[in-house]
Design a protein around this motif. Structure first.
Motif, PDB file in Angstrom:
ATOM      1  N   ARG A   1       6.160 -28.022 -64.572  1.00 22.44           N
ATOM      2  CA  ARG A   1       4.897 -27.312 -64.774  1.00 22.44           C
ATOM      3  C   ARG A   1       4.218 -27.082 -63.430  1.00 22.44           C
ATOM      4  N   VAL A   2       3.909 -25.834 -63.151  1.00 18.50           N
ATOM      5  CA  VAL A   2       3.236 -25.494 -61.899  1.00 18.50           C
ATOM      6  C   VAL A   2       2.472 -24.206 -62.115  1.00 18.50           C
ATOM      7  N   SER A   3       1.340 -24.074 -61.473  1.00 20.53           N
ATOM      8  CA  SER A   3       0.499 -22.895 -61.643  1.00 20.53           C
ATOM      9  C   SER A   3       0.458 -22.062 -60.373  1.00 20.53           C
ATOM     10  N   ILE A   4      -0.042 -20.840 -60.517  1.00 22.00           N
ATOM     11  CA  ILE A   4      -0.249 -19.973 -59.352  1.00 22.00           C
ATOM     12  C   ILE A   4      -1.180 -20.651 -58.358  1.00 22.00           C
ATOM     13  N   ALA A   5      -2.225 -21.294 -58.870  1.00 17.71           N
ATOM     14  CA  ALA A   5      -3.183 -21.982 -57.996  1.00 17.71           C
ATOM     15  C   ALA A   5      -2.521 -23.105 -57.218  1.00 17.71           C
ATOM     16  N   ASP A   6      -1.539 -23.777 -57.830  1.00 16.91           N
ATOM     17  CA  ASP A   6      -0.826 -24.855 -57.128  1.00 16.91           C
ATOM     18  C   ASP A   6      -0.081 -24.291 -55.913  1.00 16.91           C
ATOM     19  N   PHE A   7       0.589 -23.152 -56.107  1.00 11.57           N
ATOM     20  CA  PHE A   7       1.318 -22.543 -54.987  1.00 11.57           C
ATOM     21  C   PHE A   7       0.352 -22.081 -53.899  1.00 11.57           C
ATOM     22  N   ALA A   8      -0.754 -21.486 -54.306  1.00  7.29           N
ATOM     23  CA  ALA A   8      -1.730 -21.008 -53.326  1.00  7.29           C
ATOM     24  C   ALA A   8      -2.267 -22.159 -52.484  1.00  7.29           C
ATOM     25  N   GLU A   9      -2.519 -23.289 -53.127  1.00  7.11           N
ATOM     26  CA  GLU A   9      -3.017 -24.454 -52.393  1.00  7.11           C
ATOM     27  C   GLU A   9      -1.952 -25.008 -51.458  1.00  7.11           C
ATOM     28  N   GLN A  10      -0.705 -25.034 -51.909  1.00  2.00           N
ATOM     29  CA  GLN A  10       0.375 -25.574 -51.093  1.00  2.00           C
ATOM     30  C   GLN A  10       0.593 -24.746 -49.829  1.00  2.00           C
ATOM     31  N   PHE A  11       0.527 -23.416 -49.962  1.00  2.00           N
ATOM     32  CA  PHE A  11       0.857 -22.551 -48.836  1.00  2.00           C
ATOM     33  C   PHE A  11      -0.379 -21.982 -48.131  1.00  2.00           C
ATOM     34  N   LEU A  12      -1.547 -22.426 -48.542  1.00  2.00           N
ATOM     35  CA  LEU A  12      -2.794 -22.069 -47.865  1.00  2.00           C
ATOM     36  C   LEU A  12      -3.018 -20.559 -47.809  1.00  2.00           C
ATOM     37  N   ILE A  13      -2.726 -19.884 -48.925  1.00  2.00           N
ATOM     38  CA  ILE A  13      -3.001 -18.455 -49.019  1.00  2.00           C
ATOM     39  C   ILE A  13      -3.730 -18.187 -50.331  1.00  2.00           C
ATOM     40  N   SER A  14      -4.177 -16.959 -50.510  1.00  2.00           N
ATOM     41  CA  SER A  14      -4.976 -16.634 -51.683  1.00  2.00           C
ATOM     42  C   SER A  14      -4.135 -16.585 -52.954  1.00  2.00           C
ATOM     43  N   VAL A  15      -4.802 -16.820 -54.067  1.00  3.78           N
ATOM     44  CA  VAL A  15      -4.155 -16.725 -55.375  1.00  3.78           C
ATOM     45  C   VAL A  15      -3.632 -15.312 -55.599  1.00  3.78           C
ATOM     46  N   SER A  16      -4.374 -14.314 -55.152  1.00  5.10           N
ATOM     47  CA  SER A  16      -3.964 -12.919 -55.369  1.00  5.10           C
ATOM     48  C   SER A  16      -2.638 -12.604 -54.676  1.00  5.10           C
ATOM     49  N   LYS A  17      -2.413 -13.159 -53.483  1.00  4.96           N
ATOM     50  CA  LYS A  17      -1.149 -12.918 -52.782  1.00  4.96           C
ATOM     51  C   LYS A  17       0.025 -13.548 -53.520  1.00  4.96           C
ATOM     52  N   ILE A  18      -0.181 -14.753 -54.031  1.00  2.00           N
ATOM     53  CA  ILE A  18       0.876 -15.407 -54.814  1.00  2.00           C
ATOM     54  C   ILE A  18       1.147 -14.598 -56.079  1.00  2.00           C
ATOM     55  N   LYS A  19       0.092 -14.107 -56.722  1.00  2.00           N
ATOM     56  CA  LYS A  19       0.262 -13.334 -57.950  1.00  2.00           C
ATOM     57  C   LYS A  19       1.098 -12.087 -57.698  1.00  2.00           C
ATOM     58  N   ARG A  20       0.826 -11.386 -56.600  1.00  2.00           N
ATOM     59  CA  ARG A  20       1.598 -10.174 -56.297  1.00  2.00           C
ATOM     60  C   ARG A  20       3.062 -10.495 -56.077  1.00  2.00           C
ATOM     61  N   MET A  21       3.328 -11.584 -55.394  1.00  2.00           N
ATOM     62  CA  MET A  21       4.710 -11.982 -55.132  1.00  2.00           C
ATOM     63  C   MET A  21       5.418 -12.356 -56.432  1.00  2.00           C
ATOM     64  N   VAL A  22       4.746 -13.128 -57.251  1.00  2.00           N
ATOM     65  CA  VAL A  22       5.330 -13.605 -58.499  1.00  2.00           C
ATOM     66  C   VAL A  22       5.500 -12.466 -59.496  1.00  2.00           C
ATOM     67  N   GLN A  23       4.556 -11.546 -59.522  1.00  2.00           N
ATOM     68  CA  GLN A  23       4.610 -10.458 -60.486  1.00  2.00           C
ATOM     69  C   GLN A  23       5.875  -9.621 -60.330  1.00  2.00           C
ATOM     70  N   LYS A  24       6.257  -9.346 -59.092  1.00  2.00           N
ATOM     71  CA  LYS A  24       7.472  -8.571 -58.853  1.00  2.00           C
ATOM     72  C   LYS A  24       8.702  -9.307 -59.371  1.00  2.00           C
ATOM     73  N   ALA A  25       8.719 -10.622 -59.170  1.00  2.00           N
ATOM     74  CA  ALA A  25       9.849 -11.411 -59.662  1.00  2.00           C
ATOM     75  C   ALA A  25       9.858 -11.456 -61.187  1.00  2.00           C
ATOM     76  N   GLU A  26       8.676 -11.526 -61.784  1.00  2.00           N
ATOM     77  CA  GLU A  26       8.590 -11.521 -63.253  1.00  2.00           C
ATOM     78  C   GLU A  26       9.091 -10.200 -63.820  1.00  2.00           C
ATOM     79  N   GLU A  27       8.675  -9.102 -63.211  1.00  2.00           N
ATOM     80  CA  GLU A  27       9.083  -7.778 -63.698  1.00  2.00           C
ATOM     81  C   GLU A  27      10.590  -7.587 -63.603  1.00  2.00           C
ATOM     82  N   ALA A  28      11.198  -8.227 -62.627  1.00  2.00           N
ATOM     83  CA  ALA A  28      12.651  -8.130 -62.463  1.00  2.00           C
ATOM     84  C   ALA A  28      13.408  -9.116 -63.348  1.00  2.00           C
ATOM     85  N   GLY A  29      12.681  -9.961 -64.059  1.00  2.00           N
ATOM     86  CA  GLY A  29      13.332 -10.950 -64.923  1.00  2.00           C
ATOM     87  C   GLY A  29      13.907 -12.126 -64.186  1.00  2.00           C
ATOM     88  N   ASN A  30      13.428 -12.360 -62.972  1.00  2.00           N
ATOM     89  CA  ASN A  30      13.958 -13.461 -62.163  1.00  2.00           C
ATOM     90  C   ASN A  30      13.178 -14.759 -62.318  1.00  2.00           C
TER      91      ASN A  30
END
Length: 311
Positions: free
Chosen positions: A241-270
């Motif tokens: 279990r891990v959230s977008i906010a967890d990744f943002a905190e780990q890598f010291l970047i905004s939640v929106s940047k993580i969301k954009r990265m993850v969204q592309k992977a989700e759309e590709a089914g990865n």
């Protein structure tokens, strides 16, 4: 003509016959990307490297940023190789923006302005500095490696050598620790090998949007580290279990940047979550994991070939 990183003269390339290889307990045959990718121990080796790199990111996030995207990785590795060659080979030219651009231009799309920006950031973050004694043309703006950069690169080299040892029971890490110059000689040769490798320069589509981000490479290592095993459930491999906010905190970047990265992977089914609104356990597709493993195997083959050339 601008010289590219090369193996220092003190380490001539040798063959891998039993007599020469016995010094560092190397198997007669070297590991290839195909044998590495299919080795049952490669999953454990990848997790070991991921843990090492994530530890570096946690301790020095600014340094890790220079190794996260495909382009920055190649710039950082080539910069280090050219600078260390100047330190270790009498008469070798200093690292300058012009020499770095000439070495990179055939292999990566980058202009002089962006390259100068990268070098400036590396200098600001303590990875590069003007040489103590330079008597040439100051307008060339030469720089060299710092103790911080050398410590980090040594750790990177030794971590990858250790993981190759996991695969075949070799003693590369022990050899590198006995000879303080070996790791840096290997790194310079590795750059020569990987920067002309067409497969390295054409990452799978599933990797592309991660490797174009200054955080994406570390994100891939984080996902690898979170894998418990490679068992599939309905075509998915579940993590924790891990959230977008967890990744943002780990890598010291905004939640929106993580969301954009993850969204592309989700759309590709990865990639996805088992519950709506990105809740519950995270999962990866088997194809996504295989694509990442293959890319890592290409890198490990370059390290292996480089080590054999200088050991």
């Amino acid at each position: 003509m601008v010289e590219s990183p090369q193996t220092p003269p003190r380490r001539p390339v040798e063959d891998t016959s039993p007599g020469l290889g016995s010094q560092t307990s190397l198997p007669i045959r070297g590991l290839t990307r195909d044998t590495i990718a299919t080795d049952p121990n490669f999953f454990a080796a990848q997790q070991a490297v991921a843990a090492m790199l994530l530890d570096v990111q946690a301790q020095t996030p600014r340094i890790a940023r220079h190794m996260a995207s495909h382009r920055r990785w190649l710039v950082s590795q080539t910069s280090f190789a050219l600078a260390m060659r100047a330190k270790m080979e009498p008469g070798a030219p200093e690292l300058t923006p012009g020499r770095l651009l000439a070495a990179l231009t055939p292999h990566v799309e980058i202009n002089r302005k962006t390259l100068s920006q990268y070098l400036g950031e590396m200098e600001a973050h303590g990875l590069l500095a003007p040489p103590d004694e330079y008597k040439g043309d100051g307008r060339l703006r030469p720089v060299t490696t710092t103790p911080l950069a050398e410590q980090g690169m040594r750790r990177w080299c030794e971590g990858h050598l250790h993981c190759l040892d996991i695969l075949d029971g070799g003693a590369r890490l022990d050899a590198a620790r006995r000879d303080p110059d070996l790791a840096f000689a290997m790194q310079r040769q590795m750059v020569e090998i990987i920067r002309v490798d067409p497969e390295w320069h054409a990452p799978p589509a599933a990797m592309a949007h991660f490797l174009g981000s200054d955080t994406g490479g570390m994100m891939l290592h984080a996902l690898t580290r979170m894998l418990r095993d490679l068992r599939e459930t309905d075509g998915r491999i579940y993590l924790e279990r891990v959230s977008i906010a967890d990744f943002a905190e780990q890598f010291l970047i905004s939640v929106s940047k993580i969301k954009r990265m993850v969204q592309k992977a989700e759309e590709a089914g990865n990639l996805g979550w088992e519950e709506p609104r990105r809740r519950g356990r995270l999962w990866l597709s088997p194809d996504f994991i295989r694509a990442h493993s293959r890319r890592q195997a290409v890198k490990f083959e370059a390290v292996e070939r480089a080590y054999r050339a200088v050991a």
